[in-house]
Each structure stands twice: as structure tokens, then as C-alpha cells.
Write an enzyme that holds these catalytic residues in place. Structure first.
Site, mmCIF file in Angstrom:
data_model
loop_
_atom_site.group_PDB
_atom_site.id
_atom_site.type_symbol
_atom_site.label_atom_id
_atom_site.label_comp_id
_atom_site.label_asym_id
_atom_site.label_seq_id
_atom_site.Cartn_x
_atom_site.Cartn_y
_atom_site.Cartn_z
ATOM 1 C CG ASP A 43 -36.639 49.931 22.559
ATOM 2 O OD1 ASP A 43 -35.762 50.778 22.794
ATOM 3 O OD2 ASP A 43 -36.461 48.942 21.822
ATOM 4 N N PRO A 44 -40.021 52.345 24.239
ATOM 5 C CG PRO A 44 -40.481 54.467 23.364
ATOM 6 C CD PRO A 44 -39.446 53.381 23.345
#
Length: 340
Positions: A43-44
Site C-alpha cells: 500500500d502507499p
């Protein structure tokens, strides 16, 4: 350029952006056009080990998706968010703060085979649409429970070293005469110890805790954090998530984006390119004769091979020829490599 570059992915970068960064550096460095892929989405808001496969190594990227992972993550108690991390809106609160003893008592309940419900904000598909798209549109998302395995779950030691997940900006004292490791260990000790409690007074409990989890494919750390908090009679969300290992790859071989760009400009990416076989360090190798290698390259089955059943890397003069499956002495190609 057949092999792996292991990125230490920074915050707010997506995995596909990491792939694009490697493609750009290869192009700018004059290495030509190569197929590039990644071996497991981050995930970012997560950082850490992001294996980037180049050339023939992309044929192994899917195998890394099925591999075990190791994460460091911090749970902040008292608030639960819609996304189960710092990005979402608060949807539940609690005044209860667990003690260190209570936390350690519940961790065994989340070790071994467990059932968990993935976060509504996840990339799983519901009727052909991504769950996070439906959730962001305000629709109720109900995901099925899945079976996963948590091989180990524990509070990390303060000797975690320079690759512990806290960003430099989060470590008090860093940049003010205090060494990185000293400041880091001080922060970890304070966080995982909890507040000082005078003798005879009740324990005020933990505001947050950092844990390390060695998990199987498909495990959602945000769900794990949510469920641990609920088991402790409170709520919580993830404030930090860092992958320290993906399959055979660890932070020891990971490089920053700045280092990647520096080596690309100097046209010395070979210094940090791991061989294709590095992604298969966890399986045995089978040394072939030239004749056997030729047969496998033609898709033929080798018979009478005295080797234990299972997946194996077939090599000729230490050069990977194919990922093969051995069963009852027969060798069949799963993925062939064109490294001539």
C-alpha cells in the site's frame, strides 16, 4: 539485466510507481527496454521490501505473491478508522488502554491458523469491482472471512537496528546530536514499555505498540491489528506498516529510490542487481548435463532423476534453465528461462 532490484519503498509511493521508477532508470541509464514487474503489492502508506523483477525474473514474480512476508507494524489504541489505518475517518473510540501483560496474553490467540475478515478498503473484488472503490462510494462492503496463517507474532527487541520502521522525522532527538540507532531505540523502548506507573497504582496501559508478524499469503495486517485491539476490549488502527521480508528478500539488500537513481545515472545498476536465482533461494537446485538442459528447453520430461519430490531450480553450469517440478523421478518444466 535478468534479475531483481529490491526497493525500500518509501511512503506514498504505490507498487506500480516503483516499477515505473525502475523502468525509467533503466531507460535513462541506457540499459534498453526490459520487461519489469513487482513481487507483491505494498500500500502507499506502507514502506519496505518491494522486489522488482527484471527480464526473465518477471516469470517468478507471481511466485513471490504466494510467499510468506514479515512486517513491523504499530497499533494505536483508542480509535478505529474506516480504513483501519491513519488515512481513514474515525468510526469508533474507546478509553480503554491495554497493559503490556494483557497484550502479550492475547497474542497467542492470533498465532497459527486464524480466520480474518479483510478490510473494506482493500483491493479484493466484490461483484467485479474493487472493494475500496465501493467503500469510497459510500456503499456497504461485506467481505468473506478467509483462512490465513500467522507463523509468529511478537514484540520486537529494541536491537532491531537501522531498518526498524520509524521514519527519521518520527524519532525524537535525531538530528540534534543523537545517533540514529540511539534515538530509535529510545523511542521503541518508551513506546513498547508504556508509561511509568508508581508502585501500588493501576497500570495506565499502552497508547500504542509495535509488533512483528511473520504471515502467510493473503494476511491483512490492518485486520490483524483491528482484531488484536478488539480482543483487548478496545479499538485500534495501524499507524505504521513496514515490510521487512518478502519471500527470500530482506531489507539487507534493499536500496532507496535516491540510491537507485544514483546508480542508474552512473550506469552501475549491475552492482545491486540480484541474480534471477536469488528469488529461488528457498528451493534446491538440480545440476543438469547439456543433454538434459536441451531436453527441458524443448519441453520434454526427464525421467529417472534421483531427487526428492518438489519444486526445484534446474541449472546448467549454474545458469538457470527452468523452474521444474519433480515427482517420482520425473522432471517437468513449470517455467523456462531464456538466458542464453
Amino acid at each position: 539485466m535478468h534479475g531483481w532490484i529490491i526497493l525500500d519503498k518509501p511512503l506514498e509511493m504505490g507498487s506500480t510507481q516503483g516499477v515505473s521508477a525502475v523502468k525509467r532508470v533503466l531507460r535513462q541509464g541506457g540499459y534498453g527496454k526490459w520487461k519489469v514487474g513487482h513481487g507483491g503489492t505494498l500500500d502507499p502508506l506502507a514502506t519496505g521490501v518491494l522486489p522488482i523483477a527484471i527480464g526473465e525474473a518477471t516469470k517468478l514474480a507471481g511466485r513471490l505473491l504466494d510467499s510468506d512476508k514479515v512486517y513491523d507494524f504499530t497499533i494505536r489504541f483508542g480509535t478505529q478508522t474506516a480504513t483501519l489505518d491513519i488515512e481513514g475517518a474515525v468510526i469508533a473510540t474507546s478509553d480503554i488502554r491495554p497493559t503490556r501483560a494483557a497484550l502479550e496474553a492475547v497474542l497467542p490467540r492470533f498465532t497459527g491458523p486464524i480466520e480474518q475478515v479483510p478490510p473494506a478498503y482493500s483491493a479484493l473484488k466484490v461483484d467485479g469491482q474493487r472493494a475500496y472503490d465501493l467503500a469510497r462510494a459510500g456503499e456497504e462492503v461485506v467481505l468473506a472471512t478467509r483462512s490465513v496463517t500467522v507463523h509468529r507474532l511478537h514484540v520486537p527487541k529494541t536491537s532491531a537496528g537501522p531498518h526498524h520502521p520509524f521514519a527519521l522525522s518520527e524519532v525524537e532527538g535525531h538530528g540534534q546530536g543523537m545517533g540514529f540507532d540511539d534515538a530509535l531505540h529510545e523511542r521503541i523502548e518508551a513506546q513498547n514499555k508504556g508509561p511509568e506507573t508508581p508502585p501500588g497504582q493501576p497500570d495506565e496501559g499502552l497508547q500504542e505498540i509495535t509488533l512483528t508478524a511473520h504471515v502467510s499469503k493473503g494476511t491483512y495486517i490492518r485486520s490483524l491489528a483491528r482484531d488484536i485491539a478488539l480482543a483487548l476490549g478496545t479499538v485500534g488502527h495501524v499507524t505504521m506498516l513496514r515490510r521487512t521480508k518478502a519471500g527470500p528478500f530482506t531489507l539487507a539488500s534493499a536500496i532507496t529510490l535516491d540510491k537507485l537513481n544514483e546508480l542508474g545515472q552512473a550506469r552501475t545498476l549491475e552492482q545491486i542487481l540480484l541474480p534471477l536465482g536469488a528469488g529461488l533461494d528457498d528451493i534446491p537446485a538440480l545440476a543438469l548435463t547439456p543433454g538434459q538442459a536441451g531436453a527441458l528447453r524443448q519441453g520434454r520430461v526427464l525421467a529417472g532423476i534421483a531427487m526428492q519430490d518438489g519444486m526445484t531450480l534446474a541449472t546448467l553450469d549454474r545458469v538457470p534453465v527452468a523452474l521444474v517440478e519433480i515427482a517420482n523421478g520425473d522432471v517437468r518444466v513449470l517455467r523456462g528461462f531464456n538466458l542464453d
